[in-house]
Design a protein around this motif. Structure first.
Motif, mmCIF file in Angstrom:
data_model
loop_
_atom_site.group_PDB
_atom_site.id
_atom_site.type_symbol
_atom_site.label_atom_id
_atom_site.label_comp_id
_atom_site.label_asym_id
_atom_site.label_seq_id
_atom_site.Cartn_x
_atom_site.Cartn_y
_atom_site.Cartn_z
ATOM 1 N N ILE B 25 5.700 11.307 -3.660
ATOM 2 C CA ILE B 25 6.810 10.646 -4.363
ATOM 3 C C ILE B 25 6.458 9.192 -4.669
ATOM 4 C CG2 ILE B 25 9.177 9.795 -4.113
ATOM 5 C CD1 ILE B 25 9.763 12.353 -2.523
ATOM 6 N N ALA B 26 5.882 8.500 -3.666
ATOM 7 C CA ALA B 26 5.550 7.088 -3.879
ATOM 8 C C ALA B 26 4.545 6.937 -5.017
ATOM 9 C CB ALA B 26 5.008 6.475 -2.595
ATOM 10 N N VAL B 27 3.503 7.784 -5.012
ATOM 11 C CA VAL B 27 2.465 7.651 -6.039
ATOM 12 C C VAL B 27 3.028 7.928 -7.430
ATOM 13 C CG1 VAL B 27 0.349 8.704 -6.926
ATOM 14 C CG2 VAL B 27 0.522 8.116 -4.500
ATOM 15 N N LEU B 28 3.780 9.029 -7.558
ATOM 16 C CA LEU B 28 4.322 9.377 -8.873
ATOM 17 C C LEU B 28 5.348 8.339 -9.332
ATOM 18 C CD1 LEU B 28 4.638 13.243 -8.490
ATOM 19 C CD2 LEU B 28 3.227 12.017 -10.147
ATOM 20 N N ALA B 29 6.213 7.916 -8.404
ATOM 21 C CA ALA B 29 7.248 6.946 -8.775
ATOM 22 C C ALA B 29 6.607 5.637 -9.220
ATOM 23 C CB ALA B 29 8.186 6.695 -7.600
ATOM 24 N N LEU B 30 5.567 5.200 -8.514
ATOM 25 C CA LEU B 30 4.932 3.932 -8.876
ATOM 26 C C LEU B 30 4.137 4.071 -10.171
ATOM 27 C CD1 LEU B 30 3.943 2.618 -5.359
ATOM 28 C CD2 LEU B 30 5.532 1.570 -6.985
ATOM 29 N N PHE B 31 3.565 5.259 -10.393
ATOM 30 C CA PHE B 31 2.853 5.484 -11.651
ATOM 31 C C PHE B 31 3.801 5.250 -12.832
ATOM 32 C CE2 PHE B 31 1.799 8.468 -15.105
ATOM 33 C CZ PHE B 31 0.542 7.990 -15.452
ATOM 34 N N MET B 151 1.045 -5.267 -4.992
ATOM 35 C CA MET B 151 0.832 -4.555 -3.743
ATOM 36 C C MET B 151 2.065 -4.630 -2.853
ATOM 37 S SD MET B 151 -1.612 -2.762 -3.632
ATOM 38 C CE MET B 151 -3.234 -2.345 -4.161
ATOM 39 N N ASN B 152 2.718 -5.777 -2.858
ATOM 40 C CA ASN B 152 3.979 -5.932 -2.133
ATOM 41 C C ASN B 152 5.009 -4.914 -2.587
ATOM 42 O OD1 ASN B 152 4.546 -7.585 -0.042
ATOM 43 N ND2 ASN B 152 4.650 -9.446 -1.262
ATOM 44 N N GLN B 153 5.103 -4.777 -3.916
ATOM 45 C CA GLN B 153 6.073 -3.844 -4.474
ATOM 46 C C GLN B 153 5.704 -2.410 -4.103
ATOM 47 O OE1 GLN B 153 8.991 -4.558 -5.833
ATOM 48 N NE2 GLN B 153 9.316 -2.334 -5.739
ATOM 49 N N PHE B 154 4.413 -2.088 -4.115
ATOM 50 C CA PHE B 154 3.967 -0.740 -3.732
ATOM 51 C C PHE B 154 4.414 -0.449 -2.289
ATOM 52 C CE2 PHE B 154 0.218 0.211 -6.803
ATOM 53 C CZ PHE B 154 1.042 -0.055 -7.874
ATOM 54 N N ILE B 155 4.206 -1.430 -1.417
ATOM 55 C CA ILE B 155 4.588 -1.250 -0.010
ATOM 56 C C ILE B 155 6.092 -1.057 0.111
ATOM 57 C CG2 ILE B 155 4.783 -2.475 2.196
ATOM 58 C CD1 ILE B 155 1.991 -3.716 1.544
ATOM 59 N N SER B 156 6.816 -1.883 -0.641
ATOM 60 C CA SER B 156 8.270 -1.814 -0.625
ATOM 61 C C SER B 156 8.758 -0.433 -1.073
ATOM 62 C CB SER B 156 8.770 -2.896 -1.582
ATOM 63 O OG SER B 156 10.023 -3.298 -1.244
ATOM 64 N N THR B 157 8.191 0.049 -2.177
ATOM 65 C CA THR B 157 8.613 1.348 -2.708
ATOM 66 C C THR B 157 8.225 2.479 -1.756
ATOM 67 O OG1 THR B 157 8.485 0.553 -4.975
ATOM 68 C CG2 THR B 157 8.366 2.930 -4.665
ATOM 69 N N LEU B 158 7.045 2.357 -1.169
ATOM 70 C CA LEU B 158 6.613 3.365 -0.192
ATOM 71 C C LEU B 158 7.635 3.483 0.932
ATOM 72 C CD1 LEU B 158 4.226 5.201 0.787
ATOM 73 C CD2 LEU B 158 3.489 3.245 2.130
ATOM 74 N N LYS B 159 8.116 2.361 1.412
ATOM 75 C CA LYS B 159 9.091 2.385 2.506
ATOM 76 C C LYS B 159 10.450 2.879 2.021
ATOM 77 C CE LYS B 159 8.410 -1.858 3.730
ATOM 78 N NZ LYS B 159 8.583 -3.103 4.483
ATOM 79 N N ASP B 160 10.765 2.560 0.752
ATOM 80 C CA ASP B 160 12.066 2.992 0.209
ATOM 81 C C ASP B 160 12.170 4.512 0.107
ATOM 82 O OD1 ASP B 160 13.035 0.466 0.054
ATOM 83 O OD2 ASP B 160 12.696 0.205 -2.092
ATOM 84 N N THR B 161 11.026 5.213 0.135
ATOM 85 C CA THR B 161 11.108 6.687 0.070
ATOM 86 C C THR B 161 11.952 7.225 1.215
ATOM 87 O OG1 THR B 161 9.061 6.872 1.353
ATOM 88 C CG2 THR B 161 8.851 7.024 -1.043
ATOM 89 N N SER B 162 12.028 6.476 2.323
ATOM 90 C CA SER B 162 12.784 6.980 3.472
ATOM 91 C C SER B 162 14.269 7.111 3.154
ATOM 92 C CB SER B 162 12.580 6.054 4.675
ATOM 93 O OG SER B 162 13.044 4.762 4.351
#
Lengths: 242, 221
Positions: B25-31, B151-162
């Motif tokens: 989800i994180a990869v596709l959403a960030l793409f 990169m900050n935003q990537f980390i943020s979005t990765l955590k938001d998947t929860s």
């Protein structure tokens, strides 16, 4: 007449920078624009390739009004510009800087573009720096690369916007002699400069600007030795006697 | 301690499948977030007032909605109004793509505007058209400036998947909750979740450092 400027006006909001400017440049002529800061000389130069948009007037270059053109990029290919702060692309090597525009805009092979770039670098004495990145060059070297980069496009006119103002004093000579060579080869040049000695030696004509007007223009001997206007006399006495 | 390890081994497959879903989800959403963000970022620096206005409005709107609320709204709210349903996985990607795009738009705008304007003038004065100036001169320099924020935003979005556990996406957090409800071991299970999130975020941080080092050239022209 290669450049013909008629009644040019330019303002930033309420601040009118060019009030009513008209002048011509012949093919092969070297014109130096001098004057105090804030007189509008850089703005005038930047209007010539439309980095600034004039509000009224006409600028005919090669016989076409560039204020009305739909192929501005084609025009700009023929008008080289050299900036005070060099503006080399830090993400490209010297050769990369020089070949980027021809490779993107002209149907030139990479080989051809590189050969041409190397010849020009040799001319400005920087062939050994062809693979260097801009951050490793001195100011004078950067500016000579910037000149070579503009020449790579085969321009018919070269515009110089205070090309030596950001240089250490010992670098100025190299850049000026590169420009002088270019002038001797017959390039049409419009130069905004504070280098009065250079203007005196190289210019065919000198334009003195003040307050958004061209106050006086003529051969360098006339302007420097017998300025007729008070403002020009005052300006020259301030910059020459120190 | 024994229990900590035995529970971990027992539920590892479920945790890993959650982890897989989280990463997918994180990869596709960030793409998609990057693409949408770049489009709005370029619009926001446009001289065209309408385009930049639309971009400003979009960022203002999306940035003002908490991810949780956006998730409820897009998964339950809008489908209820229009009478359709949307698979939770697709909804998850749309939610985070939209949310991250607004922040990425601002990062792109800031990065592009941080590149010395003289670069644009030099390229245009050589006759290089606007689009190619962007792709060959401005964006490569802007990316270098933007990497830490991206990169900050990537980390943020990765955590938001929860947060997506509330719309029943079987990602890491959702699976952890399911395991907790059958084992009644919230401390152990959520500790596994914490460790997995930390591993992912640390990996991203290391990647960011690596990219920053690779892109290093002196910025002065």
């Amino acid at each position: 007449m290669i450049i013909e400027v008629k009644n040019l006006k330019k303002a930033y909001g309420d601040n009118v920078v060019l009030k009513d400017v008209s002048f011509n440049v012949q093919e092969g002529e070297v014109v130096c624009i001098i004057g105090p800061s804030g007189s509008g000389k850089s703005t005038l130069l930047r209007c010539l390739n439309r980095l600034e948009e004039a509000q009224a007037g006409e600028i005919n270059i090669f016989g076409d009004d560039i204020l009305k053109t739909h192929s501005l990029d084609k025009f700009r290919e023929k008008i080289g510009m050299v900036f005070q702060h060099f503006n080399l692309f830090p993400n490209y090597s010297v050769l990369g800087n020089m070949t980027l525009a021809p490779l993107l805009t002209k149907k030139m092979s990479k080989n051809e573009a590189v050969k041409k770039a190397e010849a020009l670098l040799d001319k400005v004495g920087l062939l050994d720096k062809k693979d260097a990145f801009p951050s490793t060059l001195s100011g004078g070297q950067k500016q000579r690369v910037a000149i070579a980069r503009a020449l790579e496009m085969n321009p018919q006119i070269m515009l110089f916007d205070e090309p030596t103002s950001a240089l250490d004093p010992e670098m100025v000579g190299d850049v000026l002699s590169t420009m002088k060579e270019l002038a001797d080869e017959g390039m049409t040049m419009v130069i905004v400069t504070h280098e009065m000695a250079f203007a005196k030696e190289v210019a065919d004509r000198v334009i003195f600007m003040d307050g958004g007007y061209i106050v006086e223009e003529g051969a360098p001997e006339e302007i420097f030795n017998n300025p007729t206007s008070d403002r020009c006399q005052e300006f020259l006495s301030r910059v020459l006697n120190h | 301690m024994n229990e900590f390890i035995s529970l971990f081994i027992k539920y590892l497959p479920q945790l890993l499948s959650g982890l897989q879903m989280t990463i997918a989800i994180a990869v596709l959403a960030l793409f998609f977030g990057v693409i949408i963000g770049l489009v709005f970022g370029l619009m926001s620096i446009s001289k065209n007032k309408l385009l930049s206005g639309i971009a400003t409005f979009y960022v203002g709107l999306i940035r003002g909605i908490p991810v949780f609320v956006l998730a409820m709204y897009l998964y339950f709210g809008i489908p209820a109004l229009l009478g359709f349903t949307i698979p939770a996985f697709n909804a998850a990607i749309i939610i985070l793509a939209i949310n991250s795009s607004a922040f990425l738009c601002e990062i792109f705008r800031g990065g592009i505007q941080a590149v010395d304007f003289g670069q644009m003038e030099a390229a245009r004065s050589l006759g290089i058209p606007y689009r190619q100036t962007m792709t060959h001169v401005i964006l490569p320099q802007a990316v270098k400036i933007m990497v830490p924020s991206i990169m900050n935003q990537f980390i943020s979005t990765l955590k938001d998947t929860s947060i997506l556990s509330i719309i029943t996406v079987r990602e890491l957090m959702m699976n952890s909750q399911i395991i907790v409800s059958s084992t009644f071991e919230p401390f152990y299970i959520y500790t596994y979740a914490v460790i997995f999130y930390l591993i992912m975020v640390t990996a991203l941080t290391v990647l960011a450092r690596f990219i920053e080092r690779r892109m290093k050239y002196d910025h002065r022209g």
